[in-house]
Design a protein around this motif. Structure first.
Motif, short mmCIF file in Angstrom:
data_model
loop_
_atom_site.label_atom_id
_atom_site.label_comp_id
_atom_site.label_asym_id
_atom_site.label_seq_id
_atom_site.Cartn_x
_atom_site.Cartn_y
_atom_site.Cartn_z
N PRO A 438 6.84 -15.66 0.41
CA PRO A 438 6.29 -17.01 0.31
C PRO A 438 5.31 -17.29 1.44
N LYS A 439 4.31 -18.11 1.16
CA LYS A 439 3.28 -18.40 2.16
C LYS A 439 3.85 -19.11 3.38
N ASP A 440 4.92 -19.86 3.18
CA ASP A 440 5.50 -20.60 4.29
C ASP A 440 6.68 -19.88 4.93
N CYS A 441 6.77 -18.56 4.71
CA CYS A 441 7.89 -17.79 5.24
C CYS A 441 7.92 -17.88 6.77
N ALA A 442 9.07 -18.24 7.32
CA ALA A 442 9.20 -18.39 8.77
C ALA A 442 9.56 -17.08 9.45
N LEU A 443 10.01 -16.09 8.68
CA LEU A 443 10.41 -14.81 9.27
C LEU A 443 9.21 -13.92 9.49
N PRO A 444 9.19 -13.14 10.57
CA PRO A 444 8.07 -12.21 10.78
C PRO A 444 8.14 -11.07 9.77
N ALA A 445 7.00 -10.72 9.23
CA ALA A 445 6.96 -9.62 8.26
C ALA A 445 7.17 -8.29 8.96
N PRO A 446 7.75 -7.30 8.28
CA PRO A 446 7.87 -5.97 8.87
C PRO A 446 6.48 -5.42 9.20
N ASP A 447 6.40 -4.61 10.22
CA ASP A 447 5.12 -4.06 10.64
C ASP A 447 4.73 -2.93 9.70
N THR A 448 4.00 -3.27 8.64
CA THR A 448 3.63 -2.28 7.64
C THR A 448 2.13 -2.09 7.52
N ASP A 449 1.34 -2.67 8.43
CA ASP A 449 -0.12 -2.55 8.37
C ASP A 449 -0.54 -1.22 8.99
N PRO A 450 -1.00 -0.27 8.18
CA PRO A 450 -1.37 1.04 8.74
C PRO A 450 -2.63 1.01 9.59
N PHE A 451 -3.35 -0.11 9.54
CA PHE A 451 -4.63 -0.20 10.26
C PHE A 451 -4.54 -1.06 11.52
N ALA A 452 -3.34 -1.51 11.86
CA ALA A 452 -3.19 -2.46 12.96
C ALA A 452 -3.72 -1.89 14.28
N ASP A 453 -3.56 -0.60 14.50
CA ASP A 453 -3.98 -0.01 15.77
C ASP A 453 -5.50 -0.10 15.96
N TYR A 454 -6.25 -0.12 14.86
CA TYR A 454 -7.71 -0.17 14.97
C TYR A 454 -8.18 -1.57 15.40
N ASP A 455 -7.35 -2.57 15.17
CA ASP A 455 -7.64 -3.91 15.67
C ASP A 455 -7.14 -4.10 17.10
N ALA A 456 -6.06 -3.40 17.44
CA ALA A 456 -5.43 -3.61 18.75
C ALA A 456 -6.02 -2.73 19.84
N ALA A 466 -14.16 11.82 13.68
CA ALA A 466 -12.73 12.16 13.64
C ALA A 466 -11.91 10.93 13.27
N GLU A 467 -12.26 9.77 13.83
CA GLU A 467 -11.54 8.54 13.51
C GLU A 467 -11.79 8.10 12.07
N ALA A 468 -13.01 8.33 11.59
CA ALA A 468 -13.32 7.98 10.20
C ALA A 468 -12.43 8.77 9.24
N LEU A 469 -12.21 10.05 9.53
CA LEU A 469 -11.35 10.86 8.68
C LEU A 469 -9.90 10.37 8.74
N GLU A 470 -9.44 10.07 9.96
CA GLU A 470 -8.07 9.58 10.12
C GLU A 470 -7.86 8.27 9.38
N LEU A 471 -8.79 7.35 9.52
CA LEU A 471 -8.67 6.04 8.89
C LEU A 471 -8.72 6.15 7.37
N ALA A 472 -9.59 7.01 6.86
CA ALA A 472 -9.67 7.20 5.41
C ALA A 472 -8.37 7.77 4.85
N ILE A 473 -7.76 8.69 5.58
CA ILE A 473 -6.49 9.28 5.13
C ILE A 473 -5.41 8.20 5.05
N LYS A 474 -5.39 7.30 6.03
CA LYS A 474 -4.44 6.19 5.99
C LYS A 474 -4.71 5.28 4.79
N ALA A 475 -5.98 4.94 4.60
CA ALA A 475 -6.34 4.00 3.52
C ALA A 475 -6.03 4.59 2.15
#
Length: 595
Positions: A438-456, A466-475
């Motif tokens: 639900p959009k108003d869910c108060a619980l934190p979602a499990p960390d399932t974003d495979p791309f989070a490290d590229y933002d952090a 090399a990173e382009a290949l790694e990211l494509a494999i994840k996607a």
């Protein structure tokens, strides 16, 4: 007082058995017998619906009981059904008594949209005296004329069929109670209960007794074989399942005991303690199934004609030493394609190695790889997705696992002379889309974003090759490997990204223009068009893509088709194709791709 020690010990043993049976014994429907004679439990729905009580070891597990009892949260020792994460701590199921028996009903907290086309199981848990095989006679009754599913243990399918309202079916199932190493834990835990779950009908009666002489099939393998958990509310098309947990529906006269687990190789099945459970319990006439390969191929020392077959050969020898019957199974084929018309078989070497090993060792081989691959190629990329968990190209859903188990059971029956039940076909039917929180869910979602490290991490740095290949494999949800075959002069095996390069090459993701001189230049930065030249050809092997939009000649020729597809898919605007792409922007593009 004054009783002899021997007599006291005998009395305590008998009391332990009576105590485990207390809710039944009190009502006069359980036979509680002296030490050394088989245990027997009997229950029918006219006796009510006691909540599961850890002290007595018997009762029905509702949402409230599950939430309150942390001891029920290990799927490997329970029914294998788990509430969706956003219902954590909130009961979503109750039990209703009807003329037909006990049925699961939705609690008030269950959202209406989550319950649509999905069902809840009624779950009975019965504590038993110790490890071994137990024979359950389960009476189920149709309630609405629909499909009824009967599961035992860790969500193992014992029976499925359509029952008119009021019609009864007695299902005989052999249940295993043995130690198991739960996922994420280092040590084995003891199982102490038989779990029975009914979906779509009413549970009317249960009779349970020890069955120590039943023939057993021990299952050894990886995530494509294991007893996967099912999310609640339940739909078979959106539940992960391994074919091992569907075998009981086809082999009702034996006991299936499944020790396959996600991530295992022929090596880690031994090193993580799973074989230490199976090996000492093998008896003459038991059958031991081995299916590995999906994870072995990721490791250089476990290749098909090396460590992989060496370890399988050891398992064969030790199984035979116990006078049990080893059976090899080729690894389940993936729904993997280079594009919608060209299948990409990553596991051919491992399947061939198993077939050859079977001939060398005179061991039966069930060629599941060939069977699954024929089905997938016959149906094509899109249609074959109905057999797999949504968005996954390796792991089956309940429909796919049931079909693969049908092949395994049939081939095994012919190979070793087992009777095989004529179970009805299970045609995949919606829903195929997993539920969303639900959009108003108060619980934190499990960390399932495979791309989070590229933002952090270094989000504004320009992406390298090399990173382009790694990211494509994840996607693209491809599997990373730790094998490298000296493809390019400037990449050596000890580089951290060498396995990424090998995986990208196997999937034809590396543009020929990048490696025209035999070098990859892994640290060169890339433009958006460069990245799309890697990403979009792989995406074409996952789903149909839009016809490319026309692009100006300023976009490199080798990237023009792929970049045109990305523009047509509205992943990126045409005027930014020749700009360098940052790590964060590349991650955002991958999220928009929706593989």
């Amino acid at each position: 007082r004054g009783l002899g020690d021997v007599y006291k010990r005998q009395l305590m043993r008998c009391w332990g058995r009576c105590r485990a049976a207390a809710p039944l014994f009190i009502k006069g429907v359980s036979e509680c017998t002296k030490e050394g004679t088989p245990m027997q439990f009997r229950w029918n729905h006219t006796q009510g619906e006691p909540d599961y009580d850890r002290e007595t070891g018997f009762g029905f597990v509702t949402g409230a009981v599950y939430t309150a009892d942390a001891g029920l949260h290990i799927p490997e020792t329970n029914s294998g059904f788990l509430p969706l994460w956003w219902y954590a701590g909130t009961p979503i199921s109750d039990i209703q008594q009807s003329e037909y028996g006990l049925q699961a009903t939705a609690a008030e907290a269950l959202r209406t949209e989550d319950a649509a086309d999905r069902r809840l199981p009624v779950w009975l848990r019965i504590q038993v005296p110790g490890e071994g095989v137990y024979r359950a006679e389960i009476t189920v009754t149709g309630t609405d004329g629909g499909e009824v599913l009967v599961f035992t243990g860790r969500r193992r399918l014992a029976w499925r069929g359509v029952l008119p309202a009021g019609a009864q079916q007695i299902v005989t199932a052999y249940c295993d109670v043995f130690p198991i190493v739960p996922r994420g834990q280092a040590d084995a835990v003891d199982s102490d209960a038989v779990n029975i779950a009914v979906v779509g009908g009413a549970l009317s009666a249960v009779a349970l007794a020890e069955a120590p002489h039943t023939r057993r099939i021990w299952v050894c393998g990886d995530s494509t074989v294991t007893d996967q958990t099912g999310e609640l509310p339940y739909a078979p098309g959106t539940s992960y399942a391994g074919w091992g947990q569907m075998l009981p529906a086809y082999l009702p006269e034996v006991c299936i005991t499944n020790h396959a687990h996600s991530g295992l190789t022929t090596e880690s099945f031994l090193s993580e303690g799973h074989w230490a459970i199976v090996k000492p319990r093998l008896r003459a006439g038991d059958i031991c199934l081995f299916q590995f390969g999906h994870n072995d191929q990721k490791l250089a020392h476990l290749q098909a004609r090396g460590g992989y077959t060496d370890r399988l050969r050891t398992y064969i020898k030790e199984t035979r030493t116990a006078r049990a019957v080893p059976v090899l199974i080729t690894p389940l084929a993936r729904n993997s394609w280079r594009d919608p018309t060209h299948y990409n078989d990553f596991l051919a070497d491992f399947a061939d190695a198993v077939l050859d090993l079977g001939k060398e060792e005179a061991v039966p081989v069930l060629d599941l790889h060939a069977y699954a691959m024929q089905l997938i190629r016959q149906e094509g990329l899109e249609t074959a997705k109905r057999w797999f968990y949504p968005g996954d190209y390796t792991h089956t859903n309940d429909f796919g696992a049931y079909r693969m188990a049908g092949f395994v059971a049939g081939a095994l029956g012919k190979a070793v002379g087992l009777p095989v039940a004529d179970s009805p076909a299970w045609t995949p039917a919606p829903p195929f889309a997993p539920l969303t929180p639900p959009k108003d869910c108060a619980l934190p979602a499990p960390d399932t974003d495979p791309f989070a490290d590229y933002d952090a991490t270094r989000p504004q740095e320009v992406l390298t090759r090399a990173e382009a290949l790694e990211l494509a494999i994840k996607a693209l949800k491809l599997f990373p490997i730790n094998v490298y075959n000296d493809l390019y002069a400037d990449i050596v095996g000890h580089e951290t990204y060498a396995g990424t390069v090998q995986c990208a090459a196997q999937n034809d993701l590396i543009p020929a223009a990048w490696v025209a001189d035999g070098r990859l230049y892994p640290q060169r930065t890339v433009t958006a068009a460069d990245f799309l030249a890697v990403l979009m050809p792989g995406a074409a092997g996952r789903r149909p893509l839009a016809a490319p939009s026309p692009l100006p000649d300023s976009v490199p020729a080798y990237a023009r088709f792929a970049a045109g597809q990305a523009v047509a898919e509205q992943l990126i605007s045409a005027d930014s194709l020749n700009d360098p792409i940052t790590r964060s922007d590349a991650a955002a593009l991958c999220r928009r791709l929706h593989i």
